[in-house]
Design a protein around this motif. Structure first.
Motif, PDB file in Angstrom:
ATOM      1  N   PHE A 178       0.833  -1.192   0.000  1.00  0.00           N
ATOM      2  CA  PHE A 178       0.000   0.000   0.000  1.00  0.00           C
ATOM      3  C   PHE A 178       0.870   1.245   0.000  1.00  0.00           C
ATOM      4  N   GLN A 179       0.284   2.336  -0.443  1.00  0.00           N
ATOM      5  CA  GLN A 179       0.994   3.600  -0.566  1.00  0.00           C
ATOM      6  C   GLN A 179       0.879   4.405   0.721  1.00  0.00           C
ATOM      7  N   MET A 180       2.034   4.857   1.216  1.00  0.00           N
ATOM      8  CA  MET A 180       2.094   5.711   2.403  1.00  0.00           C
ATOM      9  C   MET A 180       2.854   6.977   2.049  1.00  0.00           C
ATOM     10  N   TYR A 181       2.612   8.036   2.811  1.00  0.00           N
ATOM     11  CA  TYR A 181       3.300   9.304   2.588  1.00  0.00           C
ATOM     12  C   TYR A 181       4.002   9.728   3.870  1.00  0.00           C
ATOM     13  N   HIS A 182       5.279  10.068   3.736  1.00  0.00           N
ATOM     14  CA  HIS A 182       6.101  10.471   4.874  1.00  0.00           C
ATOM     15  C   HIS A 182       6.406  11.963   4.763  1.00  0.00           C
ATOM     16  N   VAL A 183       5.913  12.735   5.729  1.00  0.00           N
ATOM     17  CA  VAL A 183       6.109  14.180   5.725  1.00  0.00           C
ATOM     18  C   VAL A 183       7.230  14.514   6.698  1.00  0.00           C
ATOM     19  N   ASN A 184       8.322  15.071   6.165  1.00  0.00           N
ATOM     20  CA  ASN A 184       9.504  15.365   6.959  1.00  0.00           C
ATOM     21  C   ASN A 184       9.820  16.850   6.853  1.00  0.00           C
ATOM     22  N   GLN A 185       9.720  17.569   7.974  1.00  0.00           N
ATOM     23  CA  GLN A 185       9.989  19.006   7.976  1.00  0.00           C
ATOM     24  C   GLN A 185      11.479  19.301   7.818  1.00  0.00           C
ATOM     25  N   ILE A 186      12.320  18.389   8.299  1.00  0.00           N
ATOM     26  CA  ILE A 186      13.764  18.577   8.212  1.00  0.00           C
ATOM     27  C   ILE A 186      14.287  17.678   7.106  1.00  0.00           C
ATOM     28  N   VAL A 187      14.652  18.279   5.990  1.00  0.00           N
ATOM     29  CA  VAL A 187      15.101  17.541   4.826  1.00  0.00           C
ATOM     30  C   VAL A 187      16.621  17.433   4.846  1.00  0.00           C
ATOM     31  N   LYS A 188      17.140  16.204   4.763  1.00  0.00           N
ATOM     32  CA  LYS A 188      18.583  16.017   4.699  1.00  0.00           C
ATOM     33  C   LYS A 188      19.012  16.209   3.251  1.00  0.00           C
ATOM     34  N   CYS A 189      19.615  17.368   2.992  1.00  0.00           N
ATOM     35  CA  CYS A 189      19.949  17.738   1.618  1.00  0.00           C
ATOM     36  C   CYS A 189      21.225  18.562   1.621  1.00  0.00           C
ATOM     37  N   LYS A 190      22.111  18.296   0.672  1.00  0.00           N
ATOM     38  CA  LYS A 190      23.367  19.030   0.582  1.00  0.00           C
ATOM     39  C   LYS A 190      23.250  20.258  -0.312  1.00  0.00           C
ATOM     40  N   CYS A 191      22.091  20.485  -0.889  1.00  0.00           N
ATOM     41  CA  CYS A 191      21.918  21.621  -1.784  1.00  0.00           C
ATOM     42  C   CYS A 191      21.854  22.917  -0.983  1.00  0.00           C
ATOM     43  N   THR A 192      22.043  24.022  -1.654  1.00  0.00           N
ATOM     44  CA  THR A 192      22.103  25.316  -0.981  1.00  0.00           C
ATOM     45  C   THR A 192      20.766  26.024  -0.944  1.00  0.00           C
ATOM     46  N   ARG A 193      19.793  25.530  -1.681  1.00  0.00           N
ATOM     47  CA  ARG A 193      18.487  26.189  -1.672  1.00  0.00           C
ATOM     48  C   ARG A 193      17.835  26.044  -0.304  1.00  0.00           C
ATOM     49  N   GLU A 194      16.890  26.897  -0.026  1.00  0.00           N
ATOM     50  CA  GLU A 194      16.186  26.857   1.260  1.00  0.00           C
ATOM     51  C   GLU A 194      15.432  25.529   1.399  1.00  0.00           C
ATOM     52  N   HIS A 195      15.578  24.902   2.560  1.00  0.00           N
ATOM     53  CA  HIS A 195      14.912  23.623   2.787  1.00  0.00           C
ATOM     54  C   HIS A 195      13.410  23.824   2.927  1.00  0.00           C
ATOM     55  N   THR A 196      12.668  22.947   2.313  1.00  0.00           N
ATOM     56  CA  THR A 196      11.215  22.974   2.414  1.00  0.00           C
ATOM     57  C   THR A 196      10.733  21.601   2.851  1.00  0.00           C
ATOM     58  N   PRO A 197       9.570  21.523   3.476  1.00  0.00           N
ATOM     59  CA  PRO A 197       9.057  20.220   3.898  1.00  0.00           C
ATOM     60  C   PRO A 197       8.912  19.266   2.719  1.00  0.00           C
ATOM     61  N   SER A 198       9.216  18.004   2.925  1.00  0.00           N
ATOM     62  CA  SER A 198       9.096  17.012   1.870  1.00  0.00           C
ATOM     63  C   SER A 198       7.944  16.069   2.166  1.00  0.00           C
ATOM     64  N   ILE A 199       7.232  15.682   1.127  1.00  0.00           N
ATOM     65  CA  ILE A 199       6.199  14.654   1.223  1.00  0.00           C
ATOM     66  C   ILE A 199       6.629  13.530   0.299  1.00  0.00           C
ATOM     67  N   ILE A 200       7.076  12.427   0.896  1.00  0.00           N
ATOM     68  CA  ILE A 200       7.694  11.351   0.131  1.00  0.00           C
ATOM     69  C   ILE A 200       6.780  10.141   0.121  1.00  0.00           C
TER      70      ILE A 200
END
Length: 215
Positions: A178-200
């Motif tokens: 089944f399909q689930m969605y994980h909402v993470n406010q703290i995104v582990k990302c090496k990019c320089t853009r501003e972090h935004t919440p992810s829905i994975i």
């Protein structure tokens, strides 16, 4: 509680304030109901099923030896769970309510666990004394011979459930995803853009006891 609901210096929310949001009472524990410790002393838990649930990474990483989340929080009214990790909280949810359907193994596990918890006086440690084991086996309709070769003074939930699964040849339902969605406010990302919440979106196999997740 006399302890602060928001801890210093990082501003982490205590379990009491998380429970206050989830069930309307700022109790300290996450197991079902209250646990009688004797001498009129009780540990307060979750009184009834909540609308939004709670799962803990600490439970999965310790195999339930450090914390055990009860079914009132594991199986909420809606398929939405707050996930607690060592650093922050995230949210797991699904738009398909059938993700909460139980197979026969899950129902049997719930039945036995309910009896086991009645005799667990460890404060959430997940074990019963060998003296109480005969009553647990009888009430849970388990074979009395399950522990004929057992010599320890305590019986953990893992000891009991692993032997029951072997004795009764219990197997989980296969083929269901089944399909689930994980909402993470703290995104582990090496990019320089501003972090935004992810829905994975993630695809999961059925779970009832522990949920392993990435934060």
């Amino acid at each position: 509680t006399s302890q602060p609901l928001i801890s210093q210096p990082f501003g982490h929310a205590s379990q009491e304030i998380v429970n206050l949001f989830l069930c309307g009472k700022g109790v300290t524990n996450v197991f079902d109901g209250d646990m009688d410790m004797g001498d009129d002393y009780k540990l307060k838990g979750i009184a009834s099923k909540t609308q939004v649930g709670f799962l803990s990474l600490l439970e999965s990483s310790s195999s339930g030896s450090l914390i055990q989340v009860g079914y009132h929080l594991k199986e909420p009214e809606y398929p939405v769970w707050v996930l607690g990790s060592e650093s922050h909280y995230t949210v797991l949810f699904s738009v398909d309510r059938s993700v909460q359907d139980e197979d026969s193994k899950g129902k049997r596990e719930r039945e036995i666990r309910k009896v086991f918890d009645e005799y667990d006086k460890s404060g959430g440690g997940g074990f019963v004394s060998i003296q109480d084991l005969p009553q647990v086996l009888t009430k849970a309709r388990c074979a009395e011979s399950l522990f004929s070769d057992f010599s320890s003074d305590i019986v953990t939930w893992y000891d009991l459930w692993s032997r029951v699964q072997t004795s009764e040849s219990l197997q989980s339902a296969s083929g269901k995803t089944f399909q689930m969605y994980h909402v993470n406010q703290i995104v582990k990302c090496k990019c320089t853009r501003e972090h935004t919440p992810s829905i994975i979106p993630n695809t999961f196999l059925p779970f009832f006891n522990f949920l392993f997740f990435d934060v």
